[in-house]
Motif scaffolding. Structure first.
Motif, mmCIF file in Angstrom:
data_model
loop_
_atom_site.group_PDB
_atom_site.id
_atom_site.type_symbol
_atom_site.label_atom_id
_atom_site.label_comp_id
_atom_site.label_asym_id
_atom_site.label_seq_id
_atom_site.Cartn_x
_atom_site.Cartn_y
_atom_site.Cartn_z
ATOM 1 N N ASP A 233 14.244 -1.816 3.593
ATOM 2 C CA ASP A 233 14.696 -3.130 3.168
ATOM 3 C C ASP A 233 13.566 -3.774 2.372
ATOM 4 N N ALA A 234 13.799 -4.986 1.866
ATOM 5 C CA ALA A 234 12.812 -5.609 0.987
ATOM 6 C C ALA A 234 11.488 -5.852 1.700
ATOM 7 N N ALA A 235 11.543 -6.287 2.934
ATOM 8 C CA ALA A 235 10.315 -6.554 3.677
ATOM 9 C C ALA A 235 9.529 -5.272 3.913
ATOM 10 N N ARG A 236 10.235 -4.205 4.248
ATOM 11 C CA ARG A 236 9.551 -2.934 4.495
ATOM 12 C C ARG A 236 8.964 -2.364 3.209
ATOM 13 N N LEU A 237 9.654 -2.573 2.087
ATOM 14 C CA LEU A 237 9.100 -2.113 0.815
ATOM 15 C C LEU A 237 7.797 -2.844 0.504
ATOM 16 N N SER A 238 7.786 -4.168 0.657
ATOM 17 C CA SER A 238 6.556 -4.932 0.429
ATOM 18 C C SER A 238 5.434 -4.447 1.337
ATOM 19 N N ASP A 239 5.773 -4.208 2.592
ATOM 20 C CA ASP A 239 4.775 -3.734 3.552
ATOM 21 C C ASP A 239 4.261 -2.349 3.167
ATOM 22 N N THR A 240 5.160 -1.513 2.654
ATOM 23 C CA THR A 240 4.777 -0.162 2.228
ATOM 24 C C THR A 240 3.808 -0.206 1.048
ATOM 25 N N VAL A 241 4.128 -1.017 0.051
ATOM 26 C CA VAL A 241 3.255 -1.124 -1.120
ATOM 27 C C VAL A 241 1.890 -1.663 -0.705
#
Length: 361
Positions: A233-241
């Motif tokens: 999800d968007a939050a996990r993508l931000s956290d991944t980057v």
């Protein structure tokens, strides 16, 4: 890099078509092989519903423009646990750069000759590609592009030693694939393989018609990588980057121009999304705004030529090595590479911008 898109309203193509009737027979002779824009060969124009648009774009000397779509602000999520224990951790080196790009080739097209200079200097470079650049063609095509970018890095570093591959499960819950030259651990390429968002920002039917734009705007709840990795999800993508940036312990970051910059108008929507993601999360990864450099993408074609002579020759050589592995943009020599619509203009230019130079809207 670019993809063929659906036609957009008001592009003025009808007037150009009326003036070009004499060239109809020449247009019909254009081969399927030549109807490409960085990721999708046209094998039956009716299948994509953009045949007239594609023919018009082939006649334009400066290549395609991406569709402008409003993007929601990206607000990084705070982490309860530190990122220091990330399995993606890489040994810090001298003068480290983490480079985050939308597609495999954005770096060699928009950030060279600087990219070659970084590699030649002996500095540490950690490259991350967020999307697969698959253009709806599947994992096998994405892997061809990945092979091409490794070959391009071999050209720049002057070695063809094999690359080691490993899968990494991140603290964020994402899974990535990392490639590291067996003889040069100061370099690495990490791929997340999220689906390509297309020039239209509408994605491709083969990957559910969704990409980074829809994820950030909340019109889809999550994206699945094309290699069947965990959905994000968007939050996990931000956290991944943020986790991947932090794992490289960079002194500086290079990336695409963010959506909120005036220089993003007409750029590929994936470029804008990645630039905005990096701009939002870099401070949470410990990198100050002044240490981030953003490279203009498609709109660089409207800037003056600033890569000429030996630097241009070297840049095109690197691109040609990449393109030999990407069947839809293969070019046999420098002249052919520079004649490709769009690519020829981008290769002759490279425009970095600091935070202060972004002309934020």
């Amino acid at each position: 890099m670019s993809d063929i898109d659906e036609p957009s309203s008001g592009d003025g193509g009808a007037g150009r078509d009326a003036q070009d009737g004499a060239g109809a027979s020449r247009r019909r002779s254009i081969s399927r092989r030549s109807l490409v824009f960085g990721g999708l060969a046209v094998g039956g124009l009716a299948a994509i519903g953009g045949g007239a648009w594609a023919y018009r774009e082939m006649r334009r000397s400066d290549g395609p423009d991406g569709t402008w779509v409003k993007l929601s602000p990206i607000v990084p999520q705070p982490r309860d646990a530190p990122r220091d224990a990330s399995p993606a951790f890489e040994e810090p080196g001298d003068d480290s750069t983490v480079a985050v790009w939308a597609h495999a080739d954005d770096d060699i097209i928009f950030a060279n000759p600087h990219l070659s200079e970084v590699i030649a200097s002996g500095a540490t470079l950690r490259t991350i590609f967020i999307t697969a650049g698959d253009a709806g063609r599947g994992l096998a095509y994405a892997q061809q592009r990945e092979a091409g970018i490794r070959a391009a890095y071999d050209q720049m570093r002057g070695s063809t030693a094999p690359w080691e591959t490993r899968e990494i499960a991140l603290l964020s819950g994402a899974r990535v694939t990392r490639f590291v030259p067996s003889d040069e651990p100061r370099l690495s390429i990490t791929v997340l393989r999220l689906p390509d968002g297309n020039l239209s920002a509408k994605g491709f039917p083969a990957t559910g018609g969704a990409g980074l734009t829809q994820l950030i705007n909340g019109t889809v709840p999550a994206l699945a990588p094309i290699d069947d990795g965990p959905t994000l999800d968007a939050a996990r993508l931000s956290d991944t980057v943020a986790e991947l940036i932090h794992a490289g312990r960079p002194d500086r970051i290079t990336t695409n121009i963010p959506h909120e910059s005036a220089f993003a108008r007409g750029d590929h929507p994936d470029h804008s999304c990645v630039g905005s993601l990096v701009r939002a999360v870099a401070p949470t990864a410990g990198v100050p705004a002044e240490a981030v450099t953003y490279y203009i993408g498609y709109p660089s074609k409207r800037q003056p030529v600033n890569v000429v002579g030996a630097p241009l020759d070297a840049k095109v050589d690197v691109y040609q090595v990449y393109a030999a592995q990407d069947p839809v943009v293969t070019c046999i020599d420098e002249t052919a590479c520079l004649a490709q619509p769009g690519f020829g203009q981008w290769l002759r230019r490279s425009y970095p911008k600091t935070e202060a130079e972004l002309q934020l809207s």
